[in-house]
Design a protein around this motif. Structure first.
Motif, short mmCIF file in Angstrom:
data_model
loop_
_atom_site.label_atom_id
_atom_site.label_comp_id
_atom_site.label_asym_id
_atom_site.label_seq_id
_atom_site.Cartn_x
_atom_site.Cartn_y
_atom_site.Cartn_z
N ASP A 1 -47.79 -19.07 -6.09
CA ASP A 1 -46.38 -18.85 -5.38
C ASP A 1 -45.62 -19.59 -6.38
O ASP A 1 -44.24 -19.63 -5.94
CB ASP A 1 -46.39 -19.71 -4.07
N ARG A 2 -45.81 -19.77 -7.74
CA ARG A 2 -44.92 -20.47 -8.47
C ARG A 2 -44.40 -19.18 -9.42
O ARG A 2 -44.88 -18.63 -9.96
CB ARG A 2 -45.46 -21.50 -9.37
N HIS A 3 -42.86 -19.26 -9.47
CA HIS A 3 -42.21 -18.14 -10.44
C HIS A 3 -41.20 -19.03 -11.18
O HIS A 3 -40.24 -19.59 -10.88
CB HIS A 3 -41.55 -17.22 -9.41
N VAL A 4 -41.58 -18.97 -12.60
CA VAL A 4 -40.93 -19.97 -13.55
C VAL A 4 -40.12 -18.90 -14.55
O VAL A 4 -40.60 -17.85 -15.14
CB VAL A 4 -41.90 -20.78 -14.19
N MET A 5 -38.82 -19.31 -14.79
CA MET A 5 -37.98 -18.80 -15.82
C MET A 5 -37.91 -20.03 -17.02
O MET A 5 -37.65 -21.16 -16.71
CB MET A 5 -36.54 -18.68 -15.23
N VAL A 6 -38.26 -19.37 -18.15
CA VAL A 6 -38.55 -20.48 -19.18
C VAL A 6 -37.37 -20.05 -20.29
O VAL A 6 -37.57 -18.99 -20.70
CB VAL A 6 -39.92 -20.65 -19.80
N PHE B 1 -30.39 -19.84 -14.55
CA PHE B 1 -31.33 -20.07 -13.68
C PHE B 1 -30.67 -19.74 -12.41
O PHE B 1 -31.32 -19.06 -11.45
CB PHE B 1 -32.13 -21.24 -13.68
N GLU B 2 -29.63 -20.45 -11.81
CA GLU B 2 -29.19 -20.39 -10.70
C GLU B 2 -28.65 -18.80 -10.18
O GLU B 2 -28.71 -18.32 -9.12
CB GLU B 2 -27.79 -21.21 -10.52
N ASP B 3 -28.09 -18.28 -11.16
CA ASP B 3 -27.95 -16.86 -11.36
C ASP B 3 -29.12 -15.89 -10.89
O ASP B 3 -29.04 -14.92 -10.10
CB ASP B 3 -26.83 -16.05 -12.52
N VAL B 4 -30.15 -16.17 -11.54
CA VAL B 4 -31.33 -15.26 -11.57
C VAL B 4 -32.17 -15.75 -10.31
O VAL B 4 -32.58 -14.69 -9.55
CB VAL B 4 -32.29 -15.65 -12.73
N GLU B 5 -31.87 -16.90 -10.09
CA GLU B 5 -32.87 -17.38 -8.54
C GLU B 5 -32.02 -16.93 -7.38
O GLU B 5 -32.87 -16.45 -6.28
CB GLU B 5 -32.81 -18.97 -8.56
N ARG B 6 -30.89 -16.80 -7.55
CA ARG B 6 -30.18 -16.03 -6.11
C ARG B 6 -30.47 -14.77 -6.05
O ARG B 6 -30.80 -14.15 -4.99
CB ARG B 6 -28.63 -16.27 -6.44
N PHE C 1 -41.81 -20.41 -4.89
CA PHE C 1 -41.22 -21.80 -5.39
C PHE C 1 -40.52 -21.39 -6.46
O PHE C 1 -41.29 -21.26 -7.69
CB PHE C 1 -42.15 -23.02 -5.59
N HIS C 2 -39.44 -21.19 -7.00
CA HIS C 2 -38.60 -20.90 -8.16
C HIS C 2 -38.44 -22.28 -8.82
O HIS C 2 -38.08 -23.11 -8.56
CB HIS C 2 -37.50 -20.47 -7.86
N GLU C 3 -38.72 -22.31 -10.39
CA GLU C 3 -38.60 -23.16 -11.12
C GLU C 3 -37.97 -22.64 -12.45
O GLU C 3 -37.93 -21.62 -12.85
CB GLU C 3 -40.04 -23.98 -11.47
#
Length: 285
Positions: free
Chosen positions: A134-139, A163-168, A180-182
């Motif tokens: 359930d972990r989705h990570v932007m690196v 990240f905040e733009d992508v997470e939204r 769970f976004h990271e």
């Protein structure tokens, strides 16, 4: 000859231009991390301190230690070369992004490199997108090809904003609200104190040289045996660039695709020497 007591009083110049007292213990520790034997460590330290002088640069100290190791023990020299080898991924940062992808794969993630991701406001080219359970990570990868450069707080702020733009946007997707976004910031050099302080404050995972104290970039390389192909001491700069153009990122890639390596080198004996060095470097880990 500069003995240990004298060498402690000699100021050396770091890549950043700052000066500090030469510490033999630091040199010994870096050699030990590379897997050098006690005899090799003593020999290198003697060679370096014998020629130590006021104003000597850390680059000169490294070069002398590396040259000594390369003459005696190439696999150890290759591991000692790790920090500089990462910088040789340049001039573009794309090989470093692939390298970071390999680190994440070793950590059990599914990985996509250089992916275009839609945010709420704009599209973003994300260096690595990684998923595990359930972990989705932007690196985001920050690559430097010169010693002395650090990733500062401006980079942390920039990465967090993206990240905040992508997470939204991610949270709008079906079944994504439970994930769970990271966001991770990975650099091949050191991070400034403000950069790590900000990362800790907003929950960003920062990974760089000597950071964090447990699970730093170089520690992960050693843990998983993911030394870059640029560690190989038998290759010159042009050959390393050609290897990367052919898709070789890690030393283990050389061992997994020996036929491709032989096509890069017209001299079969030379190709076999490179294979042997890669084999010994990984075996020694």
């Amino acid at each position: 000859m500069a003995n240990q007591t004298q060498s402690k009083q000699i100021r050396i110049v770091k890549a950043s231009g700052e000066t500090e007292l030469f510490a033999e213990s630091k040199l010994r520790a870096s050699l030990k991390r590379a897997g050098a034997s006690e005899g090799s460590i003593n020999s290198v330290v003697h060679d370096v301190t014998d020629r130590l002088h006021e104003g000597m640069t850390t680059k000169d100290i490294y070069s002398r230690a590396f040259s000594h190791l390369r003459r005696k023990d190439r696999p150890t020299a290759g591991r000692y070369h790790l920090r500089m080898a990462l910088m040789e991924f340049g001039p573009s940062g794309h090989p470093f992004e692939k390298f970071v992808g390999e680190l994440l794969k070793a950590e059990g993630f599914d990985v996509e490199v250089a992916r275009i991701v839609q945010g709420v406001c704009v599209k973003h080219e994300v260096d690595v997108v990684a998923t595990r359970g359930d972990r989705h990570v932007m690196v985001e990868c920050k690559f430097h090809n010169q010693p002395g450069l650090r990733s500062d707080v401006k980079i942390s702020l920039y990465v967090q904003a993206r990240f905040e733009d992508v997470e939204r946007q991610w949270k709008k997707q079906p079944n994504h609200g439970e994930k769970f976004h990271e966001v991770w910031l990975v650099t091949n050099t050191k991070l400034t104190t403000d950069a790590t302080r900000y990362a800790e404050c907003v929950g960003m995972h920062a990974l760089g040289w000597s950071y964090p104290s447990t699970g730093s970039l170089e520690q992960l390389v050693e843990r998983y045996g993911l030394h870059p192909v640029t560690c190989l001491t038998l290759l010159n700069r042009m050959q390393k660039q050609e290897m990367m153009r052919q898709g070789f990122i890690l030393c283990k890639d050389v061992l997994e695709h020996p036929d491709a390596l032989r096509r890069v080198f017209r001299n079969p004996a030379r190709a076999e020497d490179v294979l042997q060095e890669a084999r010994e470097l990984i075996k020694a880990i």
